[in-house]
Design a protein around this motif. Structure first.
Motif, mmCIF file in Angstrom:
data_model
loop_
_atom_site.group_PDB
_atom_site.id
_atom_site.type_symbol
_atom_site.label_atom_id
_atom_site.label_comp_id
_atom_site.label_asym_id
_atom_site.label_seq_id
_atom_site.Cartn_x
_atom_site.Cartn_y
_atom_site.Cartn_z
ATOM 1 N N PHE A 102 67.207 124.392 3.220
ATOM 2 C CA PHE A 102 67.224 125.400 2.157
ATOM 3 C C PHE A 102 66.908 126.778 2.730
ATOM 4 C CE2 PHE A 102 62.774 123.982 2.134
ATOM 5 C CZ PHE A 102 62.065 125.187 2.072
ATOM 6 N N ARG A 103 67.169 127.797 1.898
ATOM 7 C CA ARG A 103 66.837 129.182 2.232
ATOM 8 C C ARG A 103 66.170 129.801 1.015
ATOM 9 N NH1 ARG A 103 71.889 131.540 3.912
ATOM 10 N NH2 ARG A 103 71.404 130.999 6.068
ATOM 11 N N TYR A 104 65.044 130.518 1.228
ATOM 12 C CA TYR A 104 64.275 131.063 0.114
ATOM 13 C C TYR A 104 63.878 132.494 0.446
ATOM 14 C CZ TYR A 104 61.185 130.528 -3.977
ATOM 15 O OH TYR A 104 60.593 130.638 -5.215
ATOM 16 N N PRO A 105 64.300 133.484 -0.381
ATOM 17 C CA PRO A 105 63.953 134.890 -0.098
ATOM 18 C C PRO A 105 62.483 135.170 -0.369
ATOM 19 C CG PRO A 105 65.148 134.716 -2.175
ATOM 20 C CD PRO A 105 65.170 133.343 -1.557
ATOM 21 N N LEU A 106 61.869 135.943 0.482
ATOM 22 C CA LEU A 106 60.464 136.344 0.318
ATOM 23 C C LEU A 106 60.427 137.816 -0.053
ATOM 24 C CD1 LEU A 106 58.985 134.612 3.515
ATOM 25 C CD2 LEU A 106 59.047 133.721 1.177
ATOM 26 N N ASP A 107 59.779 138.139 -1.177
ATOM 27 C CA ASP A 107 59.746 139.539 -1.605
ATOM 28 C C ASP A 107 58.768 140.359 -0.769
ATOM 29 O OD1 ASP A 107 57.300 138.672 -2.475
ATOM 30 O OD2 ASP A 107 57.802 138.704 -4.606
#
Length: 479
Positions: free
Chosen positions: A474-479
């Motif tokens: 998976f890929r998850y954006p970090l703010d």
């Protein structure tokens, strides 16, 4: 057909040895048979059938019926037969009569296995899963038998789309396959044995996979509404058509689909870009064509690729699309494979295929039988930094069976900011919450970074839960 005496009838349509009939919502199935007796072999007399539990036990009930005669045809149906194993006895009375017994007829659950080589099974035939009479296979030659690896013998297939030799050489090549084949272990038998262990119901595997096939090759025919072909129709000009014909030949209904495919699509940009849409269309068509709108779809996310990155440049793209599909297809579930070992650059080895079969069984228990003890496996749900310096990241997962494993030295995560990776000093399970992973970084993580798991060429991944279901790529954006 197996279990029949060819002198008894000109043709027979009904149970054969080791056939499995899909049970309905009440746990039962109808078993119909139709035959035309040979001249002088009971064509004008009474034909009686008996269906007996096998093995027989004291107190078992024997079902009997007299076949209805319509001209030269005799036919009848045993209705609402409960799940279990049976033998069928057919007796034609009179001086020229006959008696035939067909053993190992079962009412249970059918599972469709389709996709490409990792579903076909190409593990070395060293310590393959041992066969069991509880797990049967409808082979590509339309023959029922005990499931024994290899499950795919392409040059013996009824449908020409599966042949790997020209028509004139096919028989010789099929014979050579039987002599010299050393690969073909798969996941199906372990899956079937796990399901039988779970509910004691016989399992039938309908094998339709074919190595090297792309999602485009599995596309349903375009145009008007398709219908499930009759059992006698020969739709062999496409993989979808062959699959539909074989579904019709086994009764037209299954408990679930097991799917493993996508490797071929990862080699080409256009194929990869169309993969998700094609897979969604495939599932919708299959469910509509067999009249099962809620048919469970259990599918594998691609494993790791060990070869040249240039050969399959869109490998991660396919994996990420597969992760997204789960939310777009109700009644579907992904099973991760990124922590399993390979036999070569692209194929799972025999031991990993057995392990994957067990993972598919966990999903089937939850999705096919409503077993609330079986979650679908770790899925990322939230990422939060615990400190203002952005050096400690908590990654929360849902659908975890038990707790995440291992407790420490978890591998497979990366954080990227543009082309630069941020070093991870430590990755371990949270001591207070078994569904959370804690990543500690050697320096602050820049904003607009991206957390990834299982990305890149030949990543080392080991995150799983207590049921041995692994975390997906998976890929998850970090703010």
């Amino acid at each position: 057909m197996t279990g029949m005496n060819p002198i008894d009838w000109e043709w027979f349509d009904g149970p054969t040895a080791y056939r499995v009939y899909q049970r309905d919502e009440t746990g039962c199935a109808d078993i119909a048979l139709k035959l035309k007796a040979k001249t002088g072999r009971g064509e004008s007399g009474t034909i009686t059938c008996a269906l007996l539990p096998e093995p027989s036990r004291p107190g078992d009930t024997e079902r009997t019926m007299q076949l209805h005669r319509d001209g030269e045809i005799h036919q009848g149906t045993f209705e609402k037969v409960p799940a279990g194993n049976y033998k069928l006895v057919v007796i034609a009375e009179g001086a020229a009569g006959f008696s035939t017994t067909i053993s190992h007829v079962a009412v249970g659950d059918l599972y469709l296995l389709a996709g490409q080589s990792n579903m076909e099974g190409v593990g070395k035939l060293i310590d393959p899963e041992r066969p069991s009479r509880a797990v049967r296979c409808f082979y590509l030659d339309d023959r029922w038998g005990v499931a024994k690896d290899p499950l795919c013998w392409f040059n013996e297939a009824v449908d020409a789309v599966h042949w790997r030799a020209p028509r004139e050489r096919r028989a010789d090549e099929a014979k050579m396959d039987r002599y010299f084949r050393r690969f073909g272990a798969g996941l199906g038998i372990r899956f079937g044995k796990e399901m039988y262990k779970y509910n004691g119901v016989p399992v039938g595997l309908i094998m339709c996979a074919h190595g090297g096939t792309s999602m485009k090759q599995w596309e349903p025919p375009a145009g008007a509404k398709r219908e499930l072909p009759s059992e006698s129709s020969m739709t062999s000009d496409s993989f979808y058509g062959s699959m539909m014909r074989r579904l019709a030949a086994t009764g037209g209904r299954v408990k679930a689909v097991l799917w493993y495919q996508g490797e071929s699509d990862a080699a080409d940009r256009a194929q990869a870009a169309a993969f998700k849409k094609r897979f969604l269309r495939f599932v919708a068509a299959l469910r509509a064509d067999i009249g099962q709108p809620s048919l469970p779809i259990l599918y594998a996310q691609l494993n790791t690729w060990l070869g040249d990155a240039a050969a399959f440049p869109h490998w991660n793209d396919i994996q990420l699309d597969q992760a997204l599909v789960e939310a777009e297809i109700p009644g579907s579930a992904l099973v991760s494979t990124n922590d399993l070992s390979l036999a070569d650059a692209i194929h799972l080895d025999t031991s990993s295929l057995k392990r994957l079969g067990r993972r598919f069984a966990v999903l089937a228990r939850g999705f096919c039988f409503g077993d609330e003890t079986c979650a679908r496996g770790p899925r990322p749900i939230d990422c939060r930094f615990a400190d203002a310096d952005r050096t400690k990241l908590y990654v929360a997962f849902e659908q975890v069976n038990g707790r995440l494993m291992p407790g420490k030295q978890i591998q497979g995560f990366q954080v990227a900011n543009g082309d630069e990776n941020v070093p991870i000093a430590e990755c371990r399970r949270d001591k207070r919450d078994g569904s959370v992973v804690v990543l500690t970084f050697a320096r602050p993580v820049p904003r607009r970074s991206v957390l990834g798991y299982g990305l890149g060429l030949n990543p080392v991944c080991n995150l799983r839960d207590s049921a041995d279901l692994a975390a997906p790529v998976f890929r998850y954006p970090l703010d």
